[in-house]
Structures are given as C-alpha cells and as structure tokens.
Scaffold this motif. Structure first.
Motif, PDB file in Angstrom:
ATOM      1  N   THR A  79     -14.722  -1.703   9.942  1.00 32.24           N
ATOM      2  CA  THR A  79     -14.817  -3.089   9.462  1.00 32.24           C
ATOM      3  C   THR A  79     -14.612  -3.164   7.954  1.00 32.24           C
ATOM      4  OG1 THR A  79     -16.381  -3.561  11.251  1.00 32.24           O
ATOM      5  CG2 THR A  79     -16.280  -5.133   9.427  1.00 32.24           C
ATOM      6  N   ARG A  80     -15.132  -2.159   7.229  1.00 31.21           N
ATOM      7  CA  ARG A  80     -14.980  -2.152   5.777  1.00 31.21           C
ATOM      8  C   ARG A  80     -13.517  -2.050   5.378  1.00 31.21           C
ATOM      9  NH1 ARG A  80     -16.927   2.984   2.420  1.00 31.21           N
ATOM     10  NH2 ARG A  80     -15.090   3.748   3.522  1.00 31.21           N
ATOM     11  N   ASP A  81     -12.766  -1.159   6.049  1.00 26.25           N
ATOM     12  CA  ASP A  81     -11.344  -1.008   5.743  1.00 26.25           C
ATOM     13  C   ASP A  81     -10.572  -2.280   6.051  1.00 26.25           C
ATOM     14  OD1 ASP A  81     -11.807   1.581   4.949  1.00 26.25           O
ATOM     15  OD2 ASP A  81     -11.329   2.446   6.910  1.00 26.25           O
ATOM     16  N   LEU A  82     -10.922  -2.940   7.160  1.00 25.36           N
ATOM     17  CA  LEU A  82     -10.252  -4.189   7.507  1.00 25.36           C
ATOM     18  C   LEU A  82     -10.527  -5.265   6.464  1.00 25.36           C
ATOM     19  CD1 LEU A  82      -8.604  -5.874   9.483  1.00 25.36           C
ATOM     20  CD2 LEU A  82     -10.733  -6.378  10.714  1.00 25.36           C
ATOM     21  N   ALA A  83     -11.772  -5.355   6.005  1.00 23.96           N
ATOM     22  CA  ALA A  83     -12.127  -6.352   4.989  1.00 23.96           C
ATOM     23  C   ALA A  83     -11.383  -6.086   3.684  1.00 23.96           C
ATOM     24  CB  ALA A  83     -13.635  -6.347   4.754  1.00 23.96           C
ATOM     25  N   VAL A  84     -11.324  -4.810   3.290  1.00 21.46           N
ATOM     26  CA  VAL A  84     -10.600  -4.452   2.063  1.00 21.46           C
ATOM     27  C   VAL A  84      -9.116  -4.776   2.207  1.00 21.46           C
ATOM     28  CG1 VAL A  84      -9.880  -2.529   0.600  1.00 21.46           C
ATOM     29  CG2 VAL A  84     -12.257  -2.701   1.357  1.00 21.46           C
ATOM     30  N   GLY A  85      -8.556  -4.479   3.375  1.00 22.11           N
ATOM     31  CA  GLY A  85      -7.146  -4.777   3.611  1.00 22.11           C
ATOM     32  C   GLY A  85      -6.845  -6.261   3.539  1.00 22.11           C
ATOM     33  N   VAL A 105     -10.752   0.933  -5.043  1.00 20.84           N
ATOM     34  CA  VAL A 105     -10.548  -0.455  -4.620  1.00 20.84           C
ATOM     35  C   VAL A 105     -10.764  -1.424  -5.780  1.00 20.84           C
ATOM     36  CG1 VAL A 105     -11.476  -2.286  -3.160  1.00 20.84           C
ATOM     37  CG2 VAL A 105     -11.108  -0.011  -2.203  1.00 20.84           C
ATOM     38  N   THR A 106     -11.853  -1.240  -6.517  1.00 17.85           N
ATOM     39  CA  THR A 106     -12.153  -2.127  -7.645  1.00 17.85           C
ATOM     40  C   THR A 106     -11.083  -2.026  -8.720  1.00 17.85           C
ATOM     41  OG1 THR A 106     -14.521  -1.812  -7.234  1.00 17.85           O
ATOM     42  CG2 THR A 106     -13.893  -2.771  -9.351  1.00 17.85           C
ATOM     43  N   SER A 107     -10.606  -0.812  -8.973  1.00 14.96           N
ATOM     44  CA  SER A 107      -9.572  -0.613  -9.980  1.00 14.96           C
ATOM     45  C   SER A 107      -8.277  -1.327  -9.601  1.00 14.96           C
ATOM     46  CB  SER A 107      -9.305   0.887 -10.165  1.00 14.96           C
ATOM     47  OG  SER A 107      -8.269   1.101 -11.094  1.00 14.96           O
ATOM     48  N   VAL A 108      -7.898  -1.242  -8.329  1.00 14.72           N
ATOM     49  CA  VAL A 108      -6.673  -1.908  -7.866  1.00 14.72           C
ATOM     50  C   VAL A 108      -6.814  -3.420  -7.947  1.00 14.72           C
ATOM     51  CG1 VAL A 108      -5.155  -2.256  -5.901  1.00 14.72           C
ATOM     52  CG2 VAL A 108      -6.038   0.019  -6.387  1.00 14.72           C
ATOM     53  N   LEU A 109      -7.961  -3.946  -7.523  1.00 12.68           N
ATOM     54  CA  LEU A 109      -8.184  -5.387  -7.580  1.00 12.68           C
ATOM     55  C   LEU A 109      -8.125  -5.904  -9.016  1.00 12.68           C
ATOM     56  CD1 LEU A 109     -11.050  -5.846  -4.961  1.00 12.68           C
ATOM     57  CD2 LEU A 109      -8.689  -6.622  -4.750  1.00 12.68           C
ATOM     58  N   LEU A 110      -8.754  -5.184  -9.942  1.00 15.51           N
ATOM     59  CA  LEU A 110      -8.742  -5.601 -11.345  1.00 15.51           C
ATOM     60  C   LEU A 110      -7.344  -5.518 -11.941  1.00 15.51           C
ATOM     61  CD1 LEU A 110     -12.044  -3.989 -12.685  1.00 15.51           C
ATOM     62  CD2 LEU A 110     -11.555  -6.427 -12.471  1.00 15.51           C
ATOM     63  N   ALA A 111      -6.598  -4.465 -11.572  1.00 17.60           N
ATOM     64  CA  ALA A 111      -5.254  -4.290 -12.113  1.00 17.60           C
ATOM     65  C   ALA A 111      -4.334  -5.436 -11.713  1.00 17.60           C
ATOM     66  CB  ALA A 111      -4.664  -2.963 -11.641  1.00 17.60           C
ATOM     67  N   ALA A 153      -2.316   0.821   3.181  1.00 18.94           N
ATOM     68  CA  ALA A 153      -3.221   1.961   3.314  1.00 18.94           C
ATOM     69  C   ALA A 153      -4.582   1.525   3.826  1.00 18.94           C
ATOM     70  CB  ALA A 153      -3.365   2.669   1.965  1.00 18.94           C
ATOM     71  N   ALA A 154      -5.075   0.381   3.333  1.00 18.82           N
ATOM     72  CA  ALA A 154      -6.376  -0.118   3.781  1.00 18.82           C
ATOM     73  C   ALA A 154      -6.349  -0.535   5.240  1.00 18.82           C
ATOM     74  CB  ALA A 154      -6.810  -1.297   2.908  1.00 18.82           C
ATOM     75  N   LEU A 155      -5.174  -0.957   5.727  1.00 21.16           N
ATOM     76  CA  LEU A 155      -5.045  -1.385   7.119  1.00 21.16           C
ATOM     77  C   LEU A 155      -4.709  -0.229   8.064  1.00 21.16           C
ATOM     78  CD1 LEU A 155      -3.162  -4.792   6.650  1.00 21.16           C
ATOM     79  CD2 LEU A 155      -5.593  -4.418   7.112  1.00 21.16           C
ATOM     80  N   GLY A 156      -4.697   1.005   7.532  1.00 18.53           N
ATOM     81  CA  GLY A 156      -4.559   2.170   8.399  1.00 18.53           C
ATOM     82  C   GLY A 156      -3.283   2.951   8.261  1.00 18.53           C
ATOM     83  N   LEU A 157      -2.295   2.466   7.515  1.00 12.97           N
ATOM     84  CA  LEU A 157      -1.047   3.209   7.328  1.00 12.97           C
ATOM     85  C   LEU A 157      -1.180   4.103   6.099  1.00 12.97           C
ATOM     86  CD1 LEU A 157       1.487   0.332   8.021  1.00 12.97           C
ATOM     87  CD2 LEU A 157       0.775   2.141   9.577  1.00 12.97           C
ATOM     88  N   LYS A 158      -1.430   5.394   6.318  1.00 14.33           N
ATOM     89  CA  LYS A 158      -1.772   6.286   5.220  1.00 14.33           C
ATOM     90  C   LYS A 158      -0.567   7.020   4.644  1.00 14.33           C
ATOM     91  CE  LYS A 158      -6.226   5.504   5.467  1.00 14.33           C
ATOM     92  NZ  LYS A 158      -6.977   4.879   4.374  1.00 14.33           N
ATOM     93  N   ASP A 159       0.294   7.535   5.484  1.00 13.49           N
ATOM     94  CA  ASP A 159       1.361   8.432   5.017  1.00 13.49           C
ATOM     95  C   ASP A 159       2.737   7.816   5.224  1.00 13.49           C
ATOM     96  OD1 ASP A 159      -0.593  10.392   4.427  1.00 13.49           O
ATOM     97  OD2 ASP A 159      -0.609  11.019   6.529  1.00 13.49           O
ATOM     98  N   PHE A 160       2.916   6.574   4.771  1.00 14.78           N
ATOM     99  CA  PHE A 160       4.176   5.872   4.975  1.00 14.78           C
ATOM    100  C   PHE A 160       5.148   6.074   3.820  1.00 14.78           C
ATOM    101  CE2 PHE A 160       1.028   3.125   3.076  1.00 14.78           C
ATOM    102  CZ  PHE A 160       1.695   2.553   2.007  1.00 14.78           C
ATOM    103  N   LEU A 161       4.703   6.657   2.703  1.00  9.79           N
ATOM    104  CA  LEU A 161       5.570   6.920   1.560  1.00  9.79           C
ATOM    105  C   LEU A 161       5.830   8.418   1.445  1.00  9.79           C
ATOM    106  CD1 LEU A 161       4.129   4.579  -1.229  1.00  9.79           C
ATOM    107  CD2 LEU A 161       6.272   4.301  -0.009  1.00  9.79           C
ATOM    108  N   GLY A 162       7.066   8.780   1.207  1.00  8.41           N
ATOM    109  CA  GLY A 162       7.385  10.173   0.945  1.00  8.41           C
ATOM    110  C   GLY A 162       7.103  10.520  -0.511  1.00  8.41           C
ATOM    111  N   ALA A 163       7.482  11.714  -0.895  1.00 10.53           N
ATOM    112  CA  ALA A 163       7.243  12.162  -2.272  1.00 10.53           C
ATOM    113  C   ALA A 163       7.985  11.276  -3.263  1.00 10.53           C
ATOM    114  CB  ALA A 163       7.673  13.612  -2.421  1.00 10.53           C
ATOM    115  N   LEU A 164       9.242  10.956  -2.972  1.00 13.70           N
ATOM    116  CA  LEU A 164      10.025  10.112  -3.881  1.00 13.70           C
ATOM    117  C   LEU A 164       9.461   8.703  -3.936  1.00 13.70           C
ATOM    118  CD1 LEU A 164      12.467   9.735  -5.724  1.00 13.70           C
ATOM    119  CD2 LEU A 164      13.841   9.229  -3.684  1.00 13.70           C
ATOM    120  N   GLY A 165       9.046   8.180  -2.779  1.00 15.57           N
ATOM    121  CA  GLY A 165       8.471   6.844  -2.749  1.00 15.57           C
ATOM    122  C   GLY A 165       7.196   6.751  -3.571  1.00 15.57           C
TER     123      GLY A 165
END
Length: 302
Positions: free
Chosen positions: A3-9, A270-276, A68-80
């Motif tokens: 539930t926490r990850d869903l709320a953050v997402g 999470v807080t750092s991303v929201l503030l940024a 990432a918060a919604l569950g997709l963790k490894d969708f970016l490669g090294a270049l991405g």
C-alpha cells in the motif's frame, strides 16, 4: 504491491502530470507569442529556457520514479540510467540558473537611473538569449562526469558500493571524483540562491523607496491607498523568493544527505525526489498567475 508503494506512486504520478501539463501549457504560450511577434517581453527568452529546463527535470525524474514506485524496477538499461540522471542534473541546474538570471535582470530593470546598474539597463536585454544558452553549456560541462557514477540495477554491481534509487544504482566508491563534483555542484547552487535572494531583496528595497516617494499620490487617488501597486508587487516578490529559496535549500540539503549516505532510506529518496520536482511543477502556475497575457488568452474579455 504494498500500500505504501502504491501511495508513493500515485503521489509521484499526480505531481508529474500536473508539472508536465503546466509547463507544456506555458511553453505553448511563449512559443505562440514568439511566432506571432505580438506582446513580447524582454524576459520571455529566459522564461522559455526555464520552462524547458523544468520539463526536463520532471520528465527525467518524475516518470522513472513513478514507474519504480508502481513496481517496474529494472526497465532502464545502463545507457538509459546514465541519460536520465544526466538530464535531470542538467535540467535542475539550468532551472536554478535561469531563475537566478531572471531575478538579477528584474533587479537591473527596476533600478533607479542614478544607480550603479543604470548602465546595464539598455544592454542587458540583448544578452539574455546568449546568457541562457551559456547556462545550458556550463551545466552540461559540469555534469559530464555524472554517467560515471550511474549504472543499471541488474548490472551485477557490488551493492555495498551503490545507492539504490529504485530504478538505477549510483556508484559510491569513486570518492576522489565524487568529492570535487559535490563541491562544485553545491557551490553552483549556493551561488544561484544567494544571487537570487540578493537581487530580490534589492527589488524590494527599490519598490519600497518608490512607494515612499509617491505615497502622497496614492492618498489623493481614487484607488485603495492601503494596497498600492508597489505594495502588491513587493508582496509577490517576497512570496516567489521565499518559495524558491525554501524549496531549493531543502532540495540541496536532501540531495547532499543522499550523496553522503552510503545506503539512503526509502523516505529520504522519496522526499528528495518530491522536493526536486516541487519548484518545476509549481513555477508555471506562479508565472501564469502573474502574466496578464496568458490570463488574457485563457479568459478573453468579452
């Protein structure tokens, strides 16, 4: 999914959508003004660069963090991962730099004719576009080293030497490179915030002195003497400066904590991303609120 990850997402998704819509809408109007050649202002070149930088920040940080918060963790490669982190750093630096440039330009514009800035009043508008492009170049040069620190999460990197951002890893064992970069990046942020606060303070003082000189005119006018135009302008500047300085200071503090920490906690990330993304998200609405041209197109007079 927890539930926490869903709320953050959901929070990231809402912030990202609001920021994208606001900045695209504002950018559309500035491009419209440029193409039609009507009602142009000297600050429009800065505002266009600022809006593009804000979009870059939101797209490069908000979208990956939401996924990432919604569950997709490894969708970016090294270049991405390298491109996303570099784009975010450059966009954030340009957003801060152009906001600082806007404040300094406004301070020069409203300065009295007898002041030290008087000689720059006529020259400054001609160099705004060039200065904005130089801001992009300087920030890209400063952040060329960023890809060295970033890799994909599934790349087999030793986790004891990385920081997990949910979709990418940041390597932390290049201290000989990371420390000078952190010093340069922090110096850039402190310089921009300091210049903006100084320029805005100068504007407040100038408007206050002007108000004192024309107070007798307001007393004899039919308008409300308690709220003359200078007072409203001063209040707007104070609100903008306070918001920008507060958000940037908090963002820098959290970014520094994340850089220093070997394994930052989830709430810190999470807080750092929201503030940024707070100022890039809010700035188009602040600008639209104080730009009568945009309001006129949104709500045309009958």
């Amino acid at each position: 999914m927890a539930t926490r990850d869903l709320a953050v997402g959901v929070i990231f998704l809402v912030q990202t959508l609001v920021g994208i819509l606001g900045n695209f809408y504002l950018l559309y109007h500035y491009l419209f003004f440029s193409l039609t050649g009507s009602r142009l202002r000297s600050t429009d070149p800065i505002l266009k660069h600022m809006t593009v930088a804000n979009l870059l920040v939101i797209l490069s940080k908000g979208i990956p963090q939401t996924m990432a918060a919604l569950g997709l963790k490894d969708f970016l490669g090294a270049l991405g991962c390298k491109l996303v982190f570099c784009a975010h750093k450059v966009g954030r630096g340009v957003s801060m730099g152009t906001t600082c440039l806007l404040s300094v330009f406004q301070a020069v514009t409203i300065s009295p004719r007898g002041s030290w800035w008087a000689g720059l009043k006529d020259k400054a508008p001609r160099y705004l576009g060039t200065t904005s492009i130089l801001c992009w170049f300087l920030n890209m040069s400063l952040n060329l080293i960023v890809p060295v620190f970033v890799t994909e999460r599934s790349g087999g990197t030793n986790v004891t030497r990385t920081r997990d951002y949910g979709y990418c890893h940041a390597v932390t064992h290049y201290k000989i490179i990371e420390t000078p970069y952190l010093i340069l990046a922090s110096s850039h942020d402190v310089l921009c915030v300091g210049l903006m606060v100084w320029a805005s303070g100068s504007m407040v003082c100038t408007l206050h002195r002007h108000r004192q000189r024309v107070r007798h005119l307001h007393r004899s006018s039919v308008g409300d003497p308690r709220h003359p135009p200078e007072t409203r302008a001063t209040q707007s500047i104070l609100v903008l400066v306070s918001t920008f300085a507060l958000l940037c200071t908090l963002s820098v503090a959290f970014q520094t904590c994340m850089t220093i920490s070997k394994n930052p906690s989830t709430w810190l990330v999470v807080t750092s991303v929201l503030l940024a993304a707070c100022f890039p998200t809010a700035s188009p609405y602040i600008l639209m609120r104080h730009d009568s041209r945009v309001l006129g197109l949104c709500f045309p007079r009958k």
